[in-house]
Structures are given as C-alpha cells and as structure tokens.
Design a protein around this motif. Structure first.
Motif, PDB file in Angstrom:
ATOM      1  N   LYS A  34       0.834  -1.205   0.000  1.00 37.21           N
ATOM      2  CA  LYS A  34       0.000   0.000   0.000  1.00 37.21           C
ATOM      3  C   LYS A  34       0.871   1.257   0.000  1.00 37.21           C
ATOM      4  N   PHE A  35       1.952   1.217   0.745  1.00 36.30           N
ATOM      5  CA  PHE A  35       2.864   2.352   0.819  1.00 36.30           C
ATOM      6  C   PHE A  35       3.517   2.609  -0.537  1.00 36.30           C
ATOM      7  N   VAL A  36       3.978   1.540  -1.180  1.00 36.93           N
ATOM      8  CA  VAL A  36       4.624   1.673  -2.490  1.00 36.93           C
ATOM      9  C   VAL A  36       3.645   2.231  -3.512  1.00 36.93           C
ATOM     10  N   VAL A  37       2.427   1.704  -3.530  1.00 36.67           N
ATOM     11  CA  VAL A  37       1.419   2.187  -4.486  1.00 36.67           C
ATOM     12  C   VAL A  37       1.103   3.656  -4.235  1.00 36.67           C
ATOM     13  N   ARG A  38       0.979   4.023  -2.974  1.00 38.31           N
ATOM     14  CA  ARG A  38       0.625   5.415  -2.647  1.00 38.31           C
ATOM     15  C   ARG A  38       1.689   6.395  -3.134  1.00 38.31           C
ATOM     16  N   LEU A  39       2.956   6.029  -3.013  1.00 37.85           N
ATOM     17  CA  LEU A  39       4.011   6.947  -3.403  1.00 37.85           C
ATOM     18  C   LEU A  39       4.299   6.923  -4.910  1.00 37.85           C
ATOM     19  N   PHE A  40       4.063   5.783  -5.556  1.00 39.07           N
ATOM     20  CA  PHE A  40       4.314   5.719  -6.999  1.00 39.07           C
ATOM     21  C   PHE A  40       3.085   6.106  -7.820  1.00 39.07           C
ATOM     22  N   ASP A  41       1.942   6.197  -7.184  1.00 39.84           N
ATOM     23  CA  ASP A  41       0.703   6.567  -7.879  1.00 39.84           C
ATOM     24  C   ASP A  41       0.681   8.078  -8.090  1.00 39.84           C
ATOM     25  N   LEU A  42       1.400   8.527  -9.117  1.00 38.73           N
ATOM     26  CA  LEU A  42       1.602   9.953  -9.327  1.00 38.73           C
ATOM     27  C   LEU A  42       0.317  10.685  -9.691  1.00 38.73           C
ATOM     28  N   ASP A  43      -0.580  10.013 -10.422  1.00 36.95           N
ATOM     29  CA  ASP A  43      -1.828  10.678 -10.813  1.00 36.95           C
ATOM     30  C   ASP A  43      -2.945  10.462  -9.784  1.00 36.95           C
ATOM     31  N   LYS A  44      -2.626   9.773  -8.681  1.00 38.12           N
ATOM     32  CA  LYS A  44      -3.547   9.609  -7.550  1.00 38.12           C
ATOM     33  C   LYS A  44      -4.898   9.022  -7.969  1.00 38.12           C
ATOM     34  N   ASN A  45      -4.856   7.964  -8.773  1.00 41.48           N
ATOM     35  CA  ASN A  45      -6.101   7.319  -9.208  1.00 41.48           C
ATOM     36  C   ASN A  45      -6.378   6.025  -8.451  1.00 41.48           C
ATOM     37  N   GLY A  46      -5.614   5.781  -7.382  1.00 42.64           N
ATOM     38  CA  GLY A  46      -5.861   4.618  -6.543  1.00 42.64           C
ATOM     39  C   GLY A  46      -5.126   3.359  -6.953  1.00 42.64           C
ATOM     40  N   GLY A  47      -4.255   3.439  -7.939  1.00 42.96           N
ATOM     41  CA  GLY A  47      -3.475   2.286  -8.396  1.00 42.96           C
ATOM     42  C   GLY A  47      -2.314   2.768  -9.234  1.00 42.96           C
ATOM     43  N   VAL A  48      -1.512   1.838  -9.734  1.00 42.15           N
ATOM     44  CA  VAL A  48      -0.374   2.205 -10.574  1.00 42.15           C
ATOM     45  C   VAL A  48      -0.642   1.768 -12.008  1.00 42.15           C
ATOM     46  N   ASP A  49      -0.384   2.672 -12.959  1.00 42.30           N
ATOM     47  CA  ASP A  49      -0.560   2.336 -14.367  1.00 42.30           C
ATOM     48  C   ASP A  49       0.713   1.681 -14.886  1.00 42.30           C
ATOM     49  N   ILE A  50       0.772   1.415 -16.175  1.00 41.21           N
ATOM     50  CA  ILE A  50       1.890   0.662 -16.740  1.00 41.21           C
ATOM     51  C   ILE A  50       3.220   1.396 -16.560  1.00 41.21           C
ATOM     52  N   ARG A  51       3.231   2.714 -16.769  1.00 41.68           N
ATOM     53  CA  ARG A  51       4.483   3.465 -16.607  1.00 41.68           C
ATOM     54  C   ARG A  51       4.940   3.453 -15.153  1.00 41.68           C
TER      55      ARG A  51
END
Length: 214
Positions: free
Chosen positions: A91-108
């Motif tokens: 959850k911590f990794v997703v929160r910090l890498f989720d640059l567009d803040k959409n609740g998850g990580v995209d391919i980039r």
C-alpha cells in the motif's frame, strides 16, 4: 564529511515568510548525516522500456482498469520475484508511486516500481551475508553503497534504529520502505533544484507540504 545544511527565516508564528535553504555542493545531495549522489541528467532521461513489466501488467490488472492495486502488486512480487511483501508495504509503495492519484499504478508507474524493487531486492540479498532476512548496520551501509548512496555511519545507524532500535537490524520490508522514501524525497529535491547546483529554497509551508504529502 563536511555538510552545509542551512535553515534561515523567521519564527513559524510570525507573519513573515520562512525560507528553508538546503545547500549541498555540486552534483551531490548532502545532509548533515551524509550524501546522496545524484545524476543531473536523470530527470531529463526518458524511461527505458521494461518488456517484462509490460508483459506482466495485463495479466496482473484483475479488473482491466489500466491500473494495479496494492493487492495485485503484492501478488506480482510473490509470483515473479518470489518475495512476499506485507500489505502495508505494498500500500505504501502504491501510494508513493501513484503519481496521478487514481488509486493504483498504471503501466508506466509499474515499470518504475518493477525496476526499482528489483534493484533493491538484489542489493538486499547480496548484502544479507548470513541469509537471515535482515541487514545489520554494516550490511545496510554496503547495500546502499552498491546503489551509489553514501551516508555517514551515524545516518546508517539512524536508519537501522528507526526500524528496530532493540535488535538493530532491518528487514526486507523495512528496506523497501526506506528506499522508496529516499527515492521520492530525492526526486522532490531534484524537481526543485532548478539550476542543478544542489541548492533549493523552500518556504516553510512548502517544506511542511513536502513532508505531509508523502
């Protein structure tokens, strides 16, 4: 190791603007504890294509929403790297890498996570000489140096103690969280280092925003 960490400004309770100036010299990001070697050109580079990440991403995104949740990221780590990371770490990794803040990580964003975590796990495993699943302060120092991160012994001890002040060791989960924090704050520093001279100036409120948003 010399350092040149300065704070200047008025008291927080006054109406005047408070400026915090971080003044490391040259191409090296320094703190009062140590230094984090930076590449001035890194922020101008295009991310390299990671074919493994691109191949796995469609398999991992369960709802085909174009993003991966923390749980799906956890499954990816276990499936493709043989490592089980805790719910909190994912959850911590997703929160910090989720640059567009959409609740998850995209391919980039997933490519960035994959590349970074692979490097961090390799460094951890290489330096965990006793295969205990933990790093001592000397092993942590060696792992950081393998990634061109050079901190003073005092700061390495600080990193260990904030994770486990009793046993004085760091688990893989804690190592990943520490690396994510260092990477994100270094990125924030570089984004504000407009002249690439290792000096940034922050208003007091900007400084608090930087800390609180991560």
């Amino acid at each position: 190791m010399d350092s040149s960490y300065e704070k200047s400004g008025t008291d927080v309770h006054t109406s005047k603007t408070k400026v915090i100036e971080i003044r490391p010299a040259g191409a090296t990001v320094k703190t009062k504890y140590g230094e984090l070697t930076s590449d001035k050109n890194q922020k101008n580079r295009s991310p390299s294509t990671n074919y493994d990440a691109q191949r796995w991403f469609p398999v991992l995104e369960g709802k085909s929403e174009g993003k991966i949740s923390a749980k799906e990221l956890q499954n990816a780590f276990k499936l493709y790297q043989g490592k089980h990371f805790s719910d909190n770490v994912c959850k911590f990794v997703v929160r910090l890498f989720d640059l567009d803040k959409n609740g998850g990580v995209d391919i980039r964003e997933f490519e960035q996570i994959y590349t970074s975590v692979k490097q961090w796990v390799t460094a951890f495993n290489t330096c965990d000489r006793a295969r205990s699943g933990f790093l001592t302060d000397s092993e942590l120092d060696l792992a950081l140096k393998q990634m061109n991160i050079n901190f003073s012994p005092d700061f390495v001890t600080f990193l260990i103690n904030r994770c486990d002040p009793v046993n004085k060791k760091m688990s893989l989960d804690q190592f990943i969280v520490t690396c994510v924090q260092m990477q994100k704050y270094t990125d924030e520093f570089r984004a504000r280092d407009e002249k690439s001279d290792g000096v940034i100036k922050l208003r007091y409120e900007d400084f608090l925003e930087l800390l609180m948003k991560n």
